[in-house]
Design an enzyme around this catalytic site. Structure first.
Site, PDB file in Angstrom:
ATOM      1  N   GLU A  38      31.148   7.756   4.680  1.00  0.00           N
ATOM      2  CA  GLU A  38      31.789   8.363   5.839  1.00  0.00           C
ATOM      3  C   GLU A  38      33.137   8.910   5.372  1.00  0.00           C
ATOM      4  O   GLU A  38      33.923   8.172   4.771  1.00  0.00           O
ATOM      5  CB  GLU A  38      32.001   7.312   6.943  1.00  0.00           C
ATOM      6  CG  GLU A  38      32.585   7.948   8.173  1.00  0.00           C
ATOM      7  CD  GLU A  38      32.817   6.987   9.332  1.00  0.00           C
ATOM      8  OE1 GLU A  38      32.459   5.805   9.223  1.00  0.00           O
ATOM      9  OE2 GLU A  38      33.377   7.457  10.345  1.00  0.00           O
ATOM     10  N   ARG A 265      27.188  -6.442  -0.780  1.00  0.00           N
ATOM     11  CA  ARG A 265      28.333  -5.609  -1.096  1.00  0.00           C
ATOM     12  C   ARG A 265      29.200  -6.287  -2.139  1.00  0.00           C
ATOM     13  O   ARG A 265      29.159  -7.490  -2.323  1.00  0.00           O
ATOM     14  CB  ARG A 265      29.146  -5.290   0.155  1.00  0.00           C
ATOM     15  CG  ARG A 265      29.790  -6.488   0.829  1.00  0.00           C
ATOM     16  CD  ARG A 265      30.802  -6.046   1.913  1.00  0.00           C
ATOM     17  NE  ARG A 265      30.312  -4.968   2.736  1.00  0.00           N
ATOM     18  CZ  ARG A 265      30.982  -3.837   2.958  1.00  0.00           C
ATOM     19  NH1 ARG A 265      32.161  -3.636   2.414  1.00  0.00           N
ATOM     20  NH2 ARG A 265      30.491  -2.907   3.732  1.00  0.00           N
ATOM     21  N   LYS A 275      38.207   0.116   4.300  1.00  0.00           N
ATOM     22  CA  LYS A 275      38.967   1.361   4.369  1.00  0.00           C
ATOM     23  C   LYS A 275      40.040   1.296   5.450  1.00  0.00           C
ATOM     24  O   LYS A 275      41.106   1.876   5.291  1.00  0.00           O
ATOM     25  CB  LYS A 275      38.022   2.535   4.654  1.00  0.00           C
ATOM     26  CG  LYS A 275      37.324   3.044   3.409  1.00  0.00           C
ATOM     27  CD  LYS A 275      36.537   4.310   3.697  1.00  0.00           C
ATOM     28  CE  LYS A 275      35.186   3.968   4.286  1.00  0.00           C
ATOM     29  NZ  LYS A 275      34.268   5.097   4.346  1.00  0.00           N
TER      30      LYS A 275
END
Ligand code: ATP
Ligand code: MG
Length: 560
Positions: A38, A265, A275
């Site tokens: 994204e 992850r 982020k």
């Protein structure tokens, strides 16, 4: 025939899945992956793991990997991020198939599929406020409550959805929901939101749209449109998989079908990775931008002097797992040292200089010593290092009253200067505050390194530069950004409370041997005895600025 060459490491679980699929010729034997960031921030080391995994699998199986921007939320997205993401992936050494793709390229198709779903009675416009909708969803152990709009006539939903698209309503007035199962134990299946109204200019589609699809109503479809076969994502999407499959069920015709596969992850000690939190550090000026060398972003690591190879090796080392874990950040630093050790030319630099005068050395004499650029690599060549009467050595390589085990310089003591002579301290001078300002030594001309006299041994060897010939530099000593192993893991404390106050020290008065006066931003060096360094982009022809990438050895494991 070399047996070792044939010995393969065992397959990870994703490779096993791909090989099984290939064996039964699933999707006509195609392997097509994608990396779907994204564009709402810069990529971090977690993304690097995902990039190495996706593009790596594509390479391994002669497949393809797309870059697809998941740009369905214009509120937080920006072209600055799009550009940085492409730069970072290329820098890591990977190529995406064809042009970059964007979920926003598929907005019309996603809209058309939504209309189709409404017509089939599988989606409806809900006009209730968001809080009420959440409340009605209930809890996993009890069925939710149907919205009063759930069974409204198809025509009504079609009309409202079109008017949503045409901009007749405000954000929050209504949403489009899929009609799945309000009693599913999986909350994501309780009539999830497909579209919301957002009167927001999109960085690519401008004001064409004021309704935007949710991730779950865009991702599987985008995979399908692009012919993706294996859609690899992180574990938190496992619970979304039934919805991913439901969405595909609505559109798939024929044999081809993408499959979602989840892996754990990357979590790194001493690091925050979200982020949102990285953006907070940037916005609140705790760091100097996304590419601050202390940031765990790819651009930060690049500026700090990490190499693509070292990051790829790190990703290989940690492998892929199905369960969450935390990787010690020192493993990443190890991979960086390992690669820089192979490629970085050795240089002499003094970061905190004190002057040494060799009293028995002629005043105007300059000796050109030839030193190896890398003792471990004959091909790295040699360079000329000037030796003069006045030198600089590191302040902490001299002690006025050293303990016995201090094998560096002190009154009456001898050390070898790297690649040069043995010197002996005869005297020193102090200023009014008691700081040493100059050290007076004699050198032994018969002890030149590489010469016949090099046989004489002393316990210590220290680095030095010629005072007359050295070039000035600013050196930025970077250290870990957080002092806590798990800055994010404290219930009662904000991660910013664990910022390392000493994560950056700027030294203005550093001295570098002249052979390196023409280095360029990005060049890597090993300053002997000090660590690996990299020329910063702030460097100009009249001022060298150099970042410390990593010290030679890990000093953190001892601190614990
Ligand atoms: P963050 O949670 O840090 O904000 P994100 O998951 O929202 O990241 P995306 O841009 O959506 O960021 O991620 C792009 C891809 O990178 C996704 O496939 C995501 O699963 C993967 N990814 C993100 N963070 C990690 C991580 N820490 N380890 C491995 N893969 C990751
Ligand atoms: Mg995300």
């Amino acid at each position: 025939m070399d047996f070792q060459e044939n010995e393969k490491r065992s397959l990870n679980f994703i490779e096993s899945i791909i090989e099984e699929d290939l064996q039964v010729n699933k999707n006509q034997g195609r392997v097509h992956l994608r990396f779907p960031p994204e564009p709402n921030g810069y990529l971090h080391i977690g993304h690097a793991k995902s990039i190495c995994l996706n593009f790596g699998l594509a390479n391994e199986y002669n497949g393809l990997c797309n870059l697809r921007f998941d740009d369905t939320n214009p509120e937080k997205e920006d072209v600055e991020y799009v550009d940085s993401i492409m730069e970072d992936i290329s820098w890591l050494g990977f190529d995406w198939d064809g042009d970059p793709k964007y979920a926003s390229d598929y907005f019309q198709q996603l809209y058309d599929w939504s209309v189709q779903l409404i017509k089939e009675g599988k989606a409806y416009v809900d006009e209730q406020p968001q809080e009420l909708i959440s409340e009605q969803r209930g809890v996993p152990t009890r069925p939710g409550i149907d919205s009063p709009y759930r069974n409204r006539p198809v025509e009504e939903s079609l009309d409202l959805f079109e008017r949503m698209k045409n901009g007749e309503f405000s954000t929050g007035d209504m949403i489009l929901r899929s009609k799945i199962d309000m009693s599913s134990p999986n909350m994501h299946m309780r009539d999830p939101i497909m579209y919301r109204i957002l009167h927001q200019t999109h960085h690519r589609t401008g004001d064409d749209w004021c309704i935007y699809p949710m991730y779950d109503w865009a991702h599987g479809q985008s995979d399908f449109i692009e012919g993706i076969t294996h859609s690899v994502c992180t574990l938190e999407f496992e619970i979304h998989r039934p919805l991913y499959d439901w969405a595909l069920d609505q559109i798939v015709e024929g044999d081809y079908r993408p499959r979602q596969i989840e892996f754990a992850r990357l979590n790194l000690s001493y690091t925050v990775m979200s982020k949102r939190k990285l953006l907070e550090l940037v916005k609140d000026n705790h760091v100097n931008g996304w590419d601050d060398p202390r940031m765990p972003t790819i651009s930060g690591f690049r500026r700090r002097g990490y190499t693509p190879e070292s990051i790829r090796n790190f990703a290989d080392r940690i492998g892929v797992a199905k369960r969450d874990n935390v990787i010690d950040v020192s493993l990443l630093e190890f991979s960086v040292r390992e690669h820089l050790n192979q490629i970085a030319p050795r240089a002499l630099a003094v970061l905190d200089p004190i002057k040494v005068v060799i009293t028995n050395y002629p005043e105007s004499k300059v000796e050109e010593l030839e030193l190896a650029n890398n003792q471990n690599d004959e091909n790295a060549g040699t360079r000329i290092v000037p030796f003069t009467r006045e030198l600089y050595i590191e302040r902490d390589d001299f002690m006025e009253d050293p303990p016995k085990k201090f094998f560096r310089l002190g009154p009456e003591r001898e050390v070898r200067l790297v690649g040069a002579y043995i010197i002996k301290c005869e005297d020193f001078k102090k200023d009014a505050e008691g700081n040493i300002t100059e050290v007076y030594c004699t050198y032994d001309p018969d002890t030149k390194s590489g010469g016949a006299g090099a046989k004489r041994k002393v316990k210590g060897t220290i680095h030095w530069v010629s005072a007359e010939k050295a070039v000035d530099a600013e050196v930025r000593l970077y250290d870990r950004l957080f002092v806590d192993e798990d800055p994010d893991g404290h219930k009662d404390k904000n991660f910013k409370e664990f910022l390392n106050p000493d994560s950056l020290k700027v030294l203005q008065n550093c001295k570098i041997e002249p052979a390196f006066s023409t280095v360029k931003p990005g060049d890597k060096l090993q300053f002997q005895r000090l660590g690996y360094f990299c020329v910063d982009k702030d460097s100009s022809h009249n001022k060298l600025v150099i970042n410390r990438t990593v010290p030679l050895r890990d000093s953190w494991s001892k601190r614990k």
